[in-house]
Motif scaffolding. Structure first.
Motif, short mmCIF file in Angstrom:
data_model
loop_
_atom_site.label_atom_id
_atom_site.label_comp_id
_atom_site.label_asym_id
_atom_site.label_seq_id
_atom_site.Cartn_x
_atom_site.Cartn_y
_atom_site.Cartn_z
N LYS A 113 -41.01 57.86 -38.87
CA LYS A 113 -41.63 58.83 -37.95
C LYS A 113 -43.04 58.40 -37.54
O LYS A 113 -43.47 58.68 -36.43
CB LYS A 113 -41.74 60.20 -38.62
CG LYS A 113 -40.46 60.99 -38.69
CD LYS A 113 -40.80 62.30 -39.40
CE LYS A 113 -39.61 63.17 -39.64
NZ LYS A 113 -39.99 64.33 -40.48
N ASN A 323 -36.53 65.91 -44.39
CA ASN A 323 -36.43 65.31 -43.06
C ASN A 323 -35.04 65.55 -42.46
O ASN A 323 -34.48 64.66 -41.80
CB ASN A 323 -36.67 63.79 -43.18
CG ASN A 323 -38.09 63.47 -43.60
OD1 ASN A 323 -39.00 63.51 -42.79
ND2 ASN A 323 -38.28 63.18 -44.88
N TYR A 326 -34.59 65.09 -38.63
CA TYR A 326 -34.76 63.69 -38.22
C TYR A 326 -33.51 62.88 -38.57
O TYR A 326 -33.00 62.10 -37.74
CB TYR A 326 -36.00 63.10 -38.90
CG TYR A 326 -36.31 61.70 -38.40
CD1 TYR A 326 -36.99 61.51 -37.21
CD2 TYR A 326 -35.89 60.56 -39.11
CE1 TYR A 326 -37.27 60.24 -36.73
CE2 TYR A 326 -36.16 59.29 -38.64
CZ TYR A 326 -36.85 59.13 -37.45
OH TYR A 326 -37.10 57.87 -36.98
#
Ligand SMILES: [Fe+2]
Ligand SMILES: [Fe+2]
Ligand SMILES: [Fe+2]
Ligand SMILES: [Fe+2]
Length: 417
Positions: A113, A323, A326
Motif C-alpha cells: 500500500k 487488510n 485490500y
C-alpha cells in the motif's frame, strides 16, 4: 525520529546473563495476534542480521573488520534468543505457522500500500495472494487435526479462504528473478520495504525447512515441503530486488538502520507492555550498532553515512493491522497472474509450450497427489465442505465452491469464472 541523532550506548552494554536472555513467554490466548506477528518479524530480522554478518566475514580479509562484525553479531544473536523465547511452549508448530502466514499477508499488504516503486509494489501484490492461500491450506489442516479455528488465532483480522491456489504457484525458477532497485535513486521507504520483506520471507522459508521433518504426520510434512518451495520462490523474488551495487559495509549500515526502524515501529505499535520494553531496549542496542557501522564505513571506505542514507529521519513507521479490503481487491483483479522473468502476465497469454506448463506438469502430476490440494479435498471428503472464515462471498467466482477444491485458477486460461 533520526537514529543517527540518538546518543549511542556502548555496544558491550548489551551483554546479558542467562536469566535475562531467557524471556517470559506471552500467553497465546491473551496476547494480540499482531504481537505474535511482530515477534516472528523481529526474529527473522535478527536471523538476517546474523547471517549477513557471517557471509560478510567469509568475504572479508581484514581481521579488524571481522572482529567488529563478531561483536555486533554476538548481540544480534542475543537479541534473537530474547525474542525467540517469547513464543510459549504450548503454541504448536501449526499454530505458530498460522501467525507466520498472517504476518506474510498483513506485512506484505501494508508494504504494498505504501510502496511508490511500481516494480516493487507488483512483486508484493503478486506474492500476497500466494501467502494468503497458504493461510487457508494450513488452517484447514489445523481444524482437521485438532479442531482449532484459525479465525480465533488471527483475531478475525484476516479472512481465511483460497487465494491464488498454491498448486498454481509453482513456476520455472527463471521466472522468479526480478530487476534490482537502485539505492541511489530509490525512495527511502522502498529500500526499507525490500529489506524488511526479504528478511521476513526468508524467516518463513527457514522455519518450514526446519519444521517439515518435525511435524507429526505425513500430510503435514508434505504440506510444509510444498509450501516451503513457494517460500523459496518468494525469497528469490524479494532478494533479487536488493541493490547488488552496494558494498558490504554499506549493506551493514542499511541492515542496522532497518533494525532501528523496525524496533522503533514495533515499540510504537506494541500493546503488550513487557514486550514493548524489549523493543525499546533493542532499539537502543541497534542505535549503537548503527553508529558503529557508520564509523566503520568512514574508516574503511572513507564514506559518510549520508551517502547511503541521505536523510536519517524515519519515513512513516510500520504498523500491522487488518487488510481485508485490500486483499479482496488484489484477488479480484490479479488471481490469474503468473510471472515471466521480470514481468507479471496473465496465464492466458502464455503459449502452450511455455516453461510454466512444463514445470507444472513435472511437479503437479498427478494432481490428486499435490499436498496443498489433498489437505482441502480430504477435509471436504470428511466434513462435507472446507473450513473457511469469510465476511462475504469470495471475490473470485470460481473460488466460491466449498465442496470441490479448485485446481484450475492461476494455471489455466480464464479459469477465474
Ligand atoms: Fe539486531
Ligand atoms: Fe507463505
Ligand atoms: Fe511467502
Ligand atoms: Fe544490529
Amino acid at each position: 525520529m533520526n537514529p543517527f541523532e540518538v546518543t549511542p550506548r556502548s555496544v558491550d552494554s548489551a551483554f546479558k546473563n542467562w536469566s535475562r536472555i531467557y524471556s517470559k513467554p506471552y500467553n497465546k490466548h491473551e496476547v494480540s495476534p499482531y504481537t505474535k506477528t511482530r515477534v516472528i518479524l523481529m526474529n527473522g530480522t535478527e536471523f538476517e542480521s546474523v547471517w549477513f554478518g557471517h557471509q560478510t566475514q567469509r568475504n572479508c580479509p581484514n581481521n579488524d573488520i571481522r572482529r567488529d562484525l563478531a561483536l555486533i553479531r554476538r548481540v544480534e544473536q542475543q537479541q534473537q534468543k530474547v525474542i525467540a523465547s517469547l513464543k510459549p511452549m504450548d503454541e504448536t508448530i501449526l499454530e505458530h505457522t498460522i501467525s507466520y502466514e498472517q504476518l506474510a499477508v498483513d506485512l506484505t499488504a501494508e508494504l504494498a500500500k505504501r510502496e511508490p516503486d511500481k516494480n516493487v509494489k507488483a512483486a508484493l501484490d503478486f506474492a500476497l495472494l500466494e501467502d494468503f492461500d497458504h493461510l487457508y491450506r494450513y488452517s484447514d489442516l489445523l481444524e482437521a487435526m485438532v479442531g482449532v479455528k484459525s479465525e480465533e488465532l488471527v483475531g478475525h483480522y484476516a479472512e481465511i479462504m483460497p487465494g491464488r491456489p498454491t498448486i498454481s504457484e509453482h513456476r520455472y525458477p527463471f521466472d522468479n528473478v526480478r530487476f534490482f532497485i537502485n539505492c541511489k535513486s530509490a525512495a527511502p521507504i522502498t529500500k526499507l520495504n525490500v529489506a524488511i520483506i526479504t528478511a521476513a520471507e526468508q524467516q518463513t522459508m527457514n522455519y518450514y525447512m526446519n519444521v517439515a521433518a518435525l511435524f507429526e504426520n505425513d500430510l503435514g510434512r508434505q504440506l510444509y515441503q510444498e509450501i516451503g518451495l513457494i517460500e523459496e520462490q518468494h525469497v528469490t523474488q524479494y532478494g533479487s530486488l536488493l541493490d547488488t551495487k552496494t558494498t558490504f559495509l554499506e549493506h551493514l549500515l542499511m541492515h542496522e538502520y532497518t533494525e532501528c526502524y523496525l524496533y522503533y515501529s514495533c515499540y510504537e505499535d506494541e500493546t503488550d507492555l513487557y514486550i514493548k520494553g524489549i523493543w525499546e531496549e533493542h532499539f537502543h542496542q541497534e542505535v549503537a550498532h548503527l553508529h558503529m557501522a557508520a564509523d566503520m564505513l568512514k574508516k574503511y571506505e572513507k564514506k559518510d553515512w549520508q551517502e547511503v542514507i541521505p536523510n536519517g529521519n524515519f519515513p512513516q513507521l510500520l504498523t500491522l493491522h487488518e487488510n481485508k479490503a485490500y486483499v479482496r481487491d488484489i484477488l479480484a483483479n490479479t488471481v490469474q497472474i503468473t510471472s515471466k522473468k521480470e514481468e507479471y502476465v496473465d496465464v492466458a497469454s502464455l503459449s502452450n509450450d511455455d516453461d510454466f506448463f512444463k514445470f507444472q506438469n513435472a511437479v503437479n502430476q498427478p494432481v490428486e497427489e499435490v499436498p496443498t490440494h489433498i489437505v482441502i479435498q480430504s477435509y471436504i471428503d470428511s466434513k462435507g465442505e472446507d473450513y473457511r472464515y469469510q465476511d462475504s462471498d469470495h471475490p473470485v467466482p470460481a473460488l466460491r465452491d466449498r465442496v470441490k477444491d479448485n485446481v484450475s485458477v492461476g494455471r489455466e486460461a480464464n479459469a477465474n469464472g
